[in-house]
Design a protein around this motif. Structure first.
Motif, PDB file in Angstrom:
ATOM      1  N   TYR A  84     -18.685   9.736  21.900  1.00 61.61           N
ATOM      2  CA  TYR A  84     -17.631   8.931  22.499  1.00 61.61           C
ATOM      3  C   TYR A  84     -18.481   7.649  23.535  1.00 61.61           C
ATOM      4  CZ  TYR A  84     -13.428   7.051  24.565  1.00 61.61           C
ATOM      5  OH  TYR A  84     -12.441   6.127  24.690  1.00 61.61           O
ATOM      6  N   SER A  85     -19.461   8.408  24.367  1.00 61.15           N
ATOM      7  CA  SER A  85     -20.345   7.470  24.981  1.00 61.15           C
ATOM      8  C   SER A  85     -21.205   6.595  24.089  1.00 61.15           C
ATOM      9  CB  SER A  85     -21.224   8.357  26.108  1.00 61.15           C
ATOM     10  OG  SER A  85     -21.574   7.434  26.970  1.00 61.15           O
ATOM     11  N   ASN A 145     -24.921  13.360  30.681  1.00 62.11           N
ATOM     12  CA  ASN A 145     -24.911  12.817  31.802  1.00 62.11           C
ATOM     13  C   ASN A 145     -26.032  11.611  31.879  1.00 62.11           C
ATOM     14  OD1 ASN A 145     -22.642  13.241  34.131  1.00 62.11           O
ATOM     15  ND2 ASN A 145     -23.136  15.312  32.720  1.00 62.11           N
ATOM     16  N   ALA A 146     -27.206  11.926  31.451  1.00 62.89           N
ATOM     17  CA  ALA A 146     -28.218  11.115  31.374  1.00 62.89           C
ATOM     18  C   ALA A 146     -27.980   9.900  30.451  1.00 62.89           C
ATOM     19  CB  ALA A 146     -29.507  11.756  31.118  1.00 62.89           C
ATOM     20  N   ILE A 147     -27.364  10.333  29.226  1.00 63.16           N
ATOM     21  CA  ILE A 147     -26.958   9.293  28.169  1.00 63.16           C
ATOM     22  C   ILE A 147     -25.796   8.563  28.520  1.00 63.16           C
ATOM     23  CG2 ILE A 147     -25.955   9.223  25.914  1.00 63.16           C
ATOM     24  CD1 ILE A 147     -27.554  11.774  25.160  1.00 63.16           C
ATOM     25  N   THR A 148     -24.989   9.221  29.301  1.00 63.11           N
ATOM     26  CA  THR A 148     -23.931   8.329  29.883  1.00 63.11           C
ATOM     27  C   THR A 148     -24.071   7.366  30.958  1.00 63.11           C
ATOM     28  OG1 THR A 148     -22.157  10.054  29.196  1.00 63.11           O
ATOM     29  CG2 THR A 148     -21.416   8.628  30.696  1.00 63.11           C
ATOM     30  N   GLY A 149     -24.939   7.856  31.816  1.00 62.43           N
ATOM     31  CA  GLY A 149     -25.365   7.006  32.785  1.00 62.43           C
ATOM     32  C   GLY A 149     -26.261   5.688  32.030  1.00 62.43           C
ATOM     33  N   ILE A 150     -27.006   5.933  31.407  1.00 65.29           N
ATOM     34  CA  ILE A 150     -27.669   4.965  30.526  1.00 65.29           C
ATOM     35  C   ILE A 150     -26.908   4.027  30.035  1.00 65.29           C
ATOM     36  CG2 ILE A 150     -29.210   4.156  28.567  1.00 65.29           C
ATOM     37  CD1 ILE A 150     -30.798   6.830  29.149  1.00 65.29           C
ATOM     38  N   LYS A 169     -25.086   5.519  38.684  1.00 71.70           N
ATOM     39  CA  LYS A 169     -25.661   6.265  39.856  1.00 71.70           C
ATOM     40  C   LYS A 169     -25.127   7.806  39.983  1.00 71.70           C
ATOM     41  CE  LYS A 169     -25.974   3.468  43.372  1.00 71.70           C
ATOM     42  NZ  LYS A 169     -25.668   2.063  44.247  1.00 71.70           N
ATOM     43  N   ALA A 170     -23.557   7.660  39.747  1.00 76.82           N
ATOM     44  CA  ALA A 170     -23.179   9.283  39.884  1.00 76.82           C
ATOM     45  C   ALA A 170     -23.603   9.962  38.871  1.00 76.82           C
ATOM     46  CB  ALA A 170     -21.543   9.068  39.834  1.00 76.82           C
ATOM     47  N   ALA A 171     -23.822   9.467  37.591  1.00 75.58           N
ATOM     48  CA  ALA A 171     -24.491  10.115  36.470  1.00 75.58           C
ATOM     49  C   ALA A 171     -25.925  10.847  36.898  1.00 75.58           C
ATOM     50  CB  ALA A 171     -24.244   9.658  35.093  1.00 75.58           C
ATOM     51  N   TYR A 172     -26.735   9.605  37.572  1.00 72.49           N
ATOM     52  CA  TYR A 172     -27.987  10.080  37.893  1.00 72.49           C
ATOM     53  C   TYR A 172     -27.941  11.280  39.034  1.00 72.49           C
ATOM     54  CZ  TYR A 172     -32.049   9.674  40.936  1.00 72.49           C
ATOM     55  OH  TYR A 172     -33.234  10.339  41.624  1.00 72.49           O
ATOM     56  N   ALA A 213     -35.153  10.549  33.279  1.00 76.26           N
ATOM     57  CA  ALA A 213     -36.059   9.318  33.843  1.00 76.26           C
ATOM     58  C   ALA A 213     -35.703   7.901  33.389  1.00 76.26           C
ATOM     59  CB  ALA A 213     -37.661   9.775  33.128  1.00 76.26           C
ATOM     60  N   THR A 214     -35.379   7.681  32.074  1.00 75.89           N
ATOM     61  CA  THR A 214     -34.864   6.527  31.506  1.00 75.89           C
ATOM     62  C   THR A 214     -33.898   5.879  32.449  1.00 75.89           C
ATOM     63  OG1 THR A 214     -35.727   7.020  29.410  1.00 75.89           O
ATOM     64  CG2 THR A 214     -34.238   4.869  29.544  1.00 75.89           C
ATOM     65  N   LEU A 215     -32.992   6.693  32.910  1.00 74.95           N
ATOM     66  CA  LEU A 215     -31.909   6.083  33.679  1.00 74.95           C
ATOM     67  C   LEU A 215     -32.462   5.904  35.085  1.00 74.95           C
ATOM     68  CD1 LEU A 215     -28.838   5.818  34.513  1.00 74.95           C
ATOM     69  CD2 LEU A 215     -28.719   8.299  34.864  1.00 74.95           C
TER      70      LEU A 215
END
Length: 401
Positions: A84-85, A145-150, A169-172, A213-215
Motif C-alpha cells: 500500500y505504501s 517503517n523505513a520504507i514508509t518513512g522514505i 520523522k515518526a517512522a525514523y 539509513a536511507t531514511l
C-alpha cells in the motif's frame, strides 16, 4: 497471521524474507507485442499502470486496496502496509510528473488518507503496523517503517505538505528503537519477536538497516540534524562490515540472533539501498571512500543480478520487481555523481520489453518476469506498483515533458 510471518513459516534458505514466487505449470508463451500503446512516453505509461491498478485493486467504499488481483488463498481484507505504501509512492511520483486531473487527485488523496489508517499510536513508540488498525493490532516491522518513512519524505518533497515530513520523522524514530548492540549493531526486523532468540524470525536484517539509513540520510538533507547523519553512518557501517560478501561485493540478507549464523540470500534491494546510501554519503561528506563503495557495489550488483536471455539480451532478476525498483533508486543516485548510465539503460530496455511482451491483454498486469517467460506473482499489488515507480523515475531521469 501476517503475510511476512507466513512467508517465514513456509520458506527457508533462498526464500527467506521475500519468499519464492509460485512456479506455474502453464508457463506462458510470449504474446504478440502491444502495438496500440507502444508509443506512450514513460510518463504516460506510469499513469496508465496506476490507473490499471486502481481499476483492478480498489475496494469500493474504502481508501484501501486489495493485496492481490485476482484474489489468492489467505488474502487479508485489505492490502498490507508494504504494497500500500508503494502505491502511495507511485501516486506521489505521478503527481511529480505533472498530473493534476480530478481522477488522479482522487487516487492520491485516497491513498494519502489510507496511509493514516496503518498508524498505530497505542504502542510506544508509535509506528506503522502491517494492517489497518481498524482490523485490530498487527505486527510492526522495522523495514516497513523505513520504507514508509522514505515514501512519506518523497511525498513531502513533492507536495511541501509538512504532515508528510512529520510522518517520516515518526517512522525514523520507530526504526531507531529497533537498534541494539547485539550482533554488533544493526536493526531488528520484527518488533514482536526481537527478544525471543528462539523464534526463527528474530533476526537483524540488511534491508531494515540499509533502508533506515536511507531514511536518515534523506532526513539529514532536509533538516541538517547531526543525529540523522550519525545514525546513517552507524547503520551503513554495520551493513558494510557484517553483511557484505567480500567474494562478490553484494550483500547477504540477515543474521539470526540465536546463533549469529548468516542467511546468505542475495536480493536486489539490499544492494540498491546500499548503493544509494553510499552515493548520498558522498554527496553529503565529499569523502571519496563512499564514492568508491557506490561504484564497486553498483558494478557488482549488475554482474550478480542480471542474466542473458537468448535472443532478447540482458535482463535483471525475474522476480520481485519492487526490489529492482529500489536497485534503480541506487543507480539513479549514483548517476547524479558519475553520470554512468549503462546499468540504468539495461533496466530501461527491460521495462520497454515488458511493456510490449510481458503484460496481460485484459488487465494490463505485468508478468513478474519482464522477459515474458513466466507470469510469476502477476496478481500481486506490489509486483504491479513497482512498474509505476520505475516508469516514473525513468521519465524524470529523461526529463520528459
Amino acid at each position: 497471521m501476517d503475510m511476512k510471518l507466513i512467508i517465514f513459516a513456509i520458506a527457508t534458505g533462498a526464500c527467506l524474507l521475500a519468499g519464492c514466487y509460485k512456479e506455474r505449470e502453464d508457463v506462458p508463451v510470449i504474446t504478440a507485442p502491444d502495438t496500440t500503446t507502444v508509443s506512450l512516453t514513460y510518463k504516460e505509461r506510469a499513469r496508465t499502470v496506476l490507473d490499471d491498478i486502481y481499476r483492478s485493486y480498489a475496494i469500493a467504499g474504502t481508501d484501501y486496496l486489495k493485496e492481490n488481483f485476482p484474489a489468492q488463498p489467505g488474502d487479508p481484507k485489505y492490502a498490507y502496509l508494504w504494497p500500500y505504501s508503494a502505491v502511495f509512492t507511485a501516486a506521489t511520483l505521478v503527481k511529480q510528473l505533472g498530473y493534476t486531473d480530478a481522477v488522479y487527485q482522487e487516487h492520491f488523496d485516497k491513498t494519502a488518507n489510507g496511509m493514516n489508517g496503518y498508524w498505530d499510536a497505542s504502542r510506544t513508540p508509535g509506528g506503522y503496523q502491517s494492517a489497518p488498525v481498524s482490523e485490530g493490532s498487527s505486527d510492526r516491522f522495522y523495514d516497513d517503517n523505513a520504507i514508509t518513512g522514505i515514501d512519506m519524505l518523497e511525498a513531502y518533497r513533492v507536495t511541501g505538505t509538512a504532515a508528510f515530513l512529520e510522518h517520516a520523522k515518526a517512522a525514523y524514530r520507530f526504526c531507531a528503537s529497533g537498534e541494539t548492540n547485539e550482533a554488533g549493531g544493526g536493526l531488528y526486523w520484527n518488533e514482536a519477536v526481537r527478544f525471543n532468540k528462539d523464534d526463527p524470525n528474530c533476526i537483524k536484517a540488511t534491508n531494515v538497516t540499509a533502508l533506515a539509513a536511507t531514511l536518515a540520510l534523506q532526513l539529514y538533507q532536509e533538516e541538517q540534524d547531526a543525529e540523522y547523519l550519525a545514525a546513517a553512518k552507524r547503520w551503513y557501517d554495520w551493513v558494510k562490515h557484517h553483511m557484505l560478501d567480500p567474494a562478490d561485493n553484494t550483500f547477504w540478507n540477515a543474521v539470526w540472533l540465536k546463533d549469529l549464523s548468516i542467511d546468505k540470500t542475495k536480493w536486489t534491494y539490499n544492494s540498491g539501498a546500499m548503493i544509494q546510501n553510499a552515493a548520498l554519503l558522498y554527496k553529503i561528506t565529499q569523502e571519496q571512500d563512499y564514492l568508491v563503495d557506490a561504484k564497486a557495489w553498483a558494478a557488482a550488483s549488475y554482474d550478480h543480478f542480471t542474466r542473458t536471455v537468448a535472443g532478447q539480451g540482458k535482463f535483471f532478476t525475474p522476480n520481485d520487481p519492487w526490489f529492482t525498483a529500489v536497485l534503480l533508486r541506487g543507480y539513479l543516485e549514483l548517476y547524479g555523481v558519475d553520470k554512468k548510465a549503462d546499468y540504468i539503460n539495461t533496466l530501461v530496455a527491460n521495462v520497454d520489453y515488458a511493456w510490449k511482451y510481458a503484460r496481460l491483454p485484459d488487465t494490463g498486469q505485468f508478468y513478474e518476469d519482464w522477459s515474458g517467460a513466466d507470469l510469476g506473482r502477476y496478481y500481486s499489488l506490489l509486483t504491479q506498483t513497482a512498474l509505476v515507480e520505475i516508469y516514473a523515475r525513468i521519465s524524470l531521469w529523461k526529463q520528459e515533458k
